[in-house]
Design a protein around this motif. Structure first.
Motif, PDB file in Angstrom:
ATOM      1  N   VAL A 153       0.865  -1.170   0.000  1.00  0.00           N
ATOM      2  CA  VAL A 153       0.000   0.000   0.000  1.00  0.00           C
ATOM      3  C   VAL A 153       0.908   1.229   0.000  1.00  0.00           C
ATOM      4  CG1 VAL A 153      -0.197   0.127   2.515  1.00  0.00           C
ATOM      5  CG2 VAL A 153      -2.012   1.039   1.105  1.00  0.00           C
ATOM      6  N   GLU A 154       0.449   2.287  -0.624  1.00  0.00           N
ATOM      7  CA  GLU A 154       1.238   3.516  -0.638  1.00  0.00           C
ATOM      8  C   GLU A 154       1.019   4.241   0.672  1.00  0.00           C
ATOM      9  OE1 GLU A 154       1.250   7.627  -3.089  1.00  0.00           O
ATOM     10  OE2 GLU A 154       1.120   5.783  -4.258  1.00  0.00           O
ATOM     11  N   TRP A 155       2.102   4.474   1.417  1.00  0.00           N
ATOM     12  CA  TRP A 155       1.996   5.112   2.718  1.00  0.00           C
ATOM     13  C   TRP A 155       1.967   6.626   2.560  1.00  0.00           C
ATOM     14  CZ3 TRP A 155      -0.260   3.962   6.724  1.00  0.00           C
ATOM     15  CH2 TRP A 155       0.004   4.539   7.960  1.00  0.00           C
ATOM     16  N   GLN A 156       1.806   7.350   3.641  1.00  0.00           N
ATOM     17  CA  GLN A 156       1.619   8.803   3.602  1.00  0.00           C
ATOM     18  C   GLN A 156       2.778   9.539   2.945  1.00  0.00           C
ATOM     19  OE1 GLN A 156       1.074   9.420   7.752  1.00  0.00           O
ATOM     20  NE2 GLN A 156      -1.073   8.784   7.705  1.00  0.00           N
ATOM     21  N   ASP A 157       3.976   9.002   3.046  1.00  0.00           N
ATOM     22  CA  ASP A 157       5.126   9.660   2.429  1.00  0.00           C
ATOM     23  C   ASP A 157       5.293   9.288   0.956  1.00  0.00           C
ATOM     24  OD1 ASP A 157       5.941   7.064   2.691  1.00  0.00           O
ATOM     25  OD2 ASP A 157       7.757   7.515   3.840  1.00  0.00           O
ATOM     26  N   GLY A 158       4.395   8.454   0.434  1.00  0.00           N
ATOM     27  CA  GLY A 158       4.431   8.076  -0.974  1.00  0.00           C
ATOM     28  C   GLY A 158       5.200   6.806  -1.265  1.00  0.00           C
TER      29      GLY A 158
END
Length: 83
Positions: A35-40
């Motif tokens: 999954v793409e996390w908050q920092d990309g």
């Protein structure tokens, strides 16, 4: 700590299916899904059934208990309660 006997720990995201709660943590669990996390950056994701955000009393998913019906059913079977 002895070297070479412990599994490697890596950052993962634990995703609770019910409320969508996604805390980041470290784990030794392998996962093919990311999954793409908050920092990309992509981060492995592990789906869990139960988490701290998912108990039924917090999500509203608990069944409604009909206590009046239970009392009436008990009194039909065993007679009214004596006081």
């Amino acid at each position: 700590m002895r070297h070479g006997i412990h599994p490697a720990s890596r950052p993962v995201v634990l995703r609770d299916r019910a409320p969508g709660f996604r805390p980041p943590t470290r784990s030794t669990v392998e996962s093919r899904h990311t999954v793409e996390w908050q920092d990309g950056a992509p981060c492995p994701v592990v789906d869990v059934e139960i988490s701290s955000a998912g108990p039924p009393f917090r999500t509203g998913a608990s069944p409604v208990v009909d206590t009046a019906g239970r009392v009436e059913r008990f009194e039909r079977r065993h007679g009214p309660a004596r006081r």
